[in-house]
Design an enzyme around this catalytic site. Structure first.
Site, PDB file in Angstrom:
ATOM      1  N   GLY A  83       0.817  -1.205   0.000  1.00 47.52           N
ATOM      2  CA  GLY A  83       0.000   0.000   0.000  1.00 47.52           C
ATOM      3  C   GLY A  83       0.852   1.256   0.000  1.00 47.52           C
ATOM      4  N   SER A  84       0.348   2.306   0.618  1.00 45.80           N
ATOM      5  CA  SER A  84       0.924   3.642   0.443  1.00 45.80           C
ATOM      6  C   SER A  84       2.270   3.878   1.097  1.00 45.80           C
ATOM      7  CB  SER A  84      -0.078   4.696   0.936  1.00 45.80           C
ATOM      8  OG  SER A  84      -1.217   4.707   0.098  1.00 45.80           O
ATOM      9  N   THR A  85       2.750   2.977   1.964  1.00 43.28           N
ATOM     10  CA  THR A  85       4.119   3.146   2.454  1.00 43.28           C
ATOM     11  C   THR A  85       5.117   3.001   1.301  1.00 43.28           C
ATOM     12  OG1 THR A  85       4.066   0.815   3.123  1.00 43.28           O
ATOM     13  CG2 THR A  85       3.715   2.476   4.849  1.00 43.28           C
TER      14      THR A  85
END
Length: 717
Positions: free
Chosen positions: A322-324
């Site tokens: 995801g967004s990490t």
């Protein structure tokens, strides 16, 4: 006429007797000769039916004893045992009334009722059931007690022995003890006894998971043998020499796990995991400059009571981050010259490659800048960045950050490498915000070090050394640079933008602010894919965050994932903050304290086993503040380990055991309170900053294990 036949018959009988006698004599002589020949053959060749008599005699009089090698011990960074050898015991009872000692003392159960009553106190069987087992027919030599009488601890065995019950005996089996329980259990692993008739000693411990499995050969050691010749009375025969082959004990393994940080992390993770009812959870604390892992855990563990997991999720689970992942995509865009923080794009949705990319807020925020795209975690913005870089450039940075290949952390086996199809512009763009590509936790930790460490990427490690039984280091693991994927100035720019996530008005990481410290962070929310596509609903996400501090020059990286929490009240970001904030705060406070002048430091003496008065006097003489808790007479444990360097006037909590009462915490620092909570196994809830102003458990009140202590801090005027 009647006498003639009789005389003839007598002569015939005499003749027959003479013939029989001759044959009998010949047969006797033949057997005697055969016996002499056979005896001579045996005497010369010492062989009967291919059995060597000399060898057989050697076996009868030769006693062979196996000397068990000690399996190596696994330690934390301070030398505390995490895994060590012990024995488990199987209980049996001799019931044959013929069994007596040389002096006539009974070696069988003489009083079944008394024996049953005593044993019932230590094994899970009723006295009646035990007495029934002991009552057998006369042909039975001994009886056992099934599962109830197996796998008994050393302590239980000793307690039963203290009753001196005739006929009650034990069989010892090698076993492994893990005194810290769930403490990093997926890293430490497990070793179980295995019986092999071909192996000298019969039963050995075999590592199956974690360090126990990874270093099984080194930990096992080699059994020794003692062999000598004895007579029937057990005395060594004259002119015979004993043959001795010493056992070689297994190697010891020392980890980098800091016990204070590990215990603290375990406590925080356990609380959030149980409250959230998540499918899984991981948390790792690492030194940013070296890659040294000082704490790591997962839920479930291999020792979880419900649905234990027999794998190390940190390297054996592949997931879409995801967004990490946007930290790495941002780094690549800046490093390759394709990031304009003031450039704009239209957020919300973007159709491309036969599909559609959508922001987590599907309506978007209108036209926003690329800096805002990072603060707001816009998928559309990062799809644009990937297109601006070009797929080839972005893929080059994916490789440079060490993704899609194994990290090969020493001590962590069976690692998955991760995968991406990386075909088509839609999937290529998806990877920039962490979808369509799988990673493992250690890959992400390794990549994050490049951002925290001026562009230099360090391999994570949690084993510091392996030493043999003579104390010689046979393997040492040192900080290892594995690449330089981005320039130093790129790393600094990324850290500045990560601070915006926490402190800018538009940022999504406000929950991770820690008063008095500057934090750089990024959150992540990844849909979970399956055979039928991505799952829907707020409980079907992998929520995550990575935080680095101090933000300008990070010393620590903490990465946490929370998979499919069923209870999302409070929000997953707030639940993750319950782990990140107090853990990072503890680390930073401890680091600040250690940076004070050397003249204000003092060495803590070890006072465990001393009387409470003697321990207090010794600490006071060293300019330390002893805090006695418990009703015992001698110190059982102390909050600061002996030999540790601490500040002058530091509180050292001395636990004497027995009934414990809460001390007056007024004026205590957060670090002191956290150490007390850890020592007494309290659930700690902290509010405010500064020093203790109030406490939920009043001074002198009795304390129960796992009780919740709420403290409020207030800054000194």
């Amino acid at each position: 006429m009647n006498k003639m036949p009789r005389r003839t018959k007598n002569k015939l009988n005499n003749k027959n007797r003479g013939t029989f006698g001759k044959w009998l004599f010949m047969i006797t002589v033949a057997l005697f000769v055969l016996f002499i020949v056979r005896f001579a053959y045996i005497a010369i060749n010492k062989d009967v039916q291919h059995v060597n008599l000399q060898s057989k005699a050697e076996q009868i009089y030769t006693q062979r004893q196996v000397i068990q090698a000690r399996r190596g011990t696994i330690y934390d960074a301070e030398g505390n045992q995490l895994a060590s050898d012990t024995s488990k015991y199987t209980l049996y009872a001799v019931v044959d009334r013929n069994q007596r000692s040389n002096t006539g003392k009974p070696l069988y159960v003489t009083n079944k009722k008394k024996t049953a009553k005593v044993l019932a106190r230590y094994i899970n069987l009723s006295p009646a059931k035990i007495e029934k087992i002991l009552t057998t027919n006369r042909q039975t030599y001994q009886v056992e007690f099934g599962a109830a009488g197996s796998h008994l601890s050393v302590a239980t065995m000793q307690k039963i022995k203290s009753h001196h019950l005739p006929g009650i005996n034990f069989v010892a089996t090698p076993a492994r003890q893990y005194p810290e329980g769930e403490f990093a259990s997926q890293l430490i692993g497990m070793a179980n006894p295995k019986t092999d008739p071909k192996v000298p000693g019969g039963t050995t411990l075999v590592g199956q998971l974690g360090l126990e499995g990874y270093f099984n050969k080194q930990l096992t050691g080699v059994n020794g043998i003692r062999q000598d010749k004895q007579d029937v009375y057990g005395y060594q025969l004259a002119n015979s020499k004993a043959i001795m082959k010493k056992a070689v004990n297994g190697d010891d393994v020392q980890t980098t796990l800091d016990p204070q940080t590990q215990h603290f992390l375990e406590s925080k993770v356990n609380k959030v995991y149980e409250h959230s009812r998540a499918n899984a959870m991981t948390a790792v604390v690492m030194e940013a400059k070296t890659g040294k892992i000082i704490a790591a855990t997962q839920r479930p563990t291999l020792r979880s009571k419900k649905d234990p997991v027999w794998r190390n999720m940190l390297v054996q689970d592949a997931y879409e981050p995801g967004s990490t992942m946007k930290i790495l995509a941002l780094s690549a865009a800046i490093d390759s010259g394709h990031f304009d923080p003031n450039g704009t794009f239209n957020s919300g949705t973007w159709s491309m490659g036969g599909g559609k990319i959508t922001d987590w807020s599907s309506g978007g925020w209108g036209v926003i800048t690329y800096k805002d795209a990072f603060d707001l975690s816009s998928n559309v913005g990062f799809a644009h960045l990937e297109q601006n870089m070009g797929a080839d450039t972005w893929y080059k940075y994916i490789k440079r950050f060490g993704l899609l290949k194994k990290v090969n952390v020493v001590g962590m086996g069976n690692e998955v490498a991760g995968f991406t199809q990386f075909k088509g512009i839609l999937e290529q763009a998806n990877t920039a915000f962490g979808q369509g590509i799988t990673v493992n936790v250690m890959q992400m930790m390794q990549a994050f070090t490049a951002v925290a460490n001026h562009g230099k990427m360090m391999r994570p490690y949690f084993v510091s050394k392996v030493t043999n039984s003579d104390g010689q280091v046979v393997k040492r693991v040192k900080p290892t640079e594995v690449g330089h994927p981005i320039k130093s100035q790129t790393a600094h720019k990324v850290l500045d933008l990560m601070q915006g996530v926490v402190y800018d008005q538009k940022g999504l990481g406000h929950a991770y602010q820690i008063k008095g410290h500057r934090i750089a962070a990024k959150t992540g929310t990844a849909q979970i894919g399956g055979a039928n596509g991505y799952s829907n609903g707020d409980t079907n996400y992998l929520y995550s965050m990575v935080g680095m501090a101090p933000a300008k020059n990070p010393q620590y990286i903490i990465y946490i994932t929370l998979r499919q929490p069923q209870n999302i009240n409070p929000q997953p970001a707030d639940q993750i903050a319950e782990v990140f904030n107090p853990t990072m705060k503890m680390l930073l406070n401890r680091r600040s304290a250690s940076k004070k002048a050397a003249h204000s430091m003092v060495t803590v003496p070890s006072v465990v086993g001393h009387t409470s008065q003697a321990a207090s006097d010794e600490l006071s003489a060293r300019r330390l503040q002893p805090v006695l808790i418990g009703s015992g007479k001698k110190v059982k444990q102390q909050s600061q380990a002996g030999g540790q360097q601490v500040l002058v006037n530091q509180r050292v909590i001395l636990d004497t055991g027995g009934r414990v009462k809460m001390p007056d915490l007024t004026g205590w620092s957060a670090a002191d309170v956290e150490e007390l909570a850890q020592l007494l196994h309290l659930q700690l809830s902290e509010q405010g900053d500064g020093y203790v102003d109030s406490q939920s458990i009043k001074a002198n009140a009795s304390i129960n294990k796992n009780q919740t202590l709420v403290v409020k801090y207030k800054a000194k005027n």
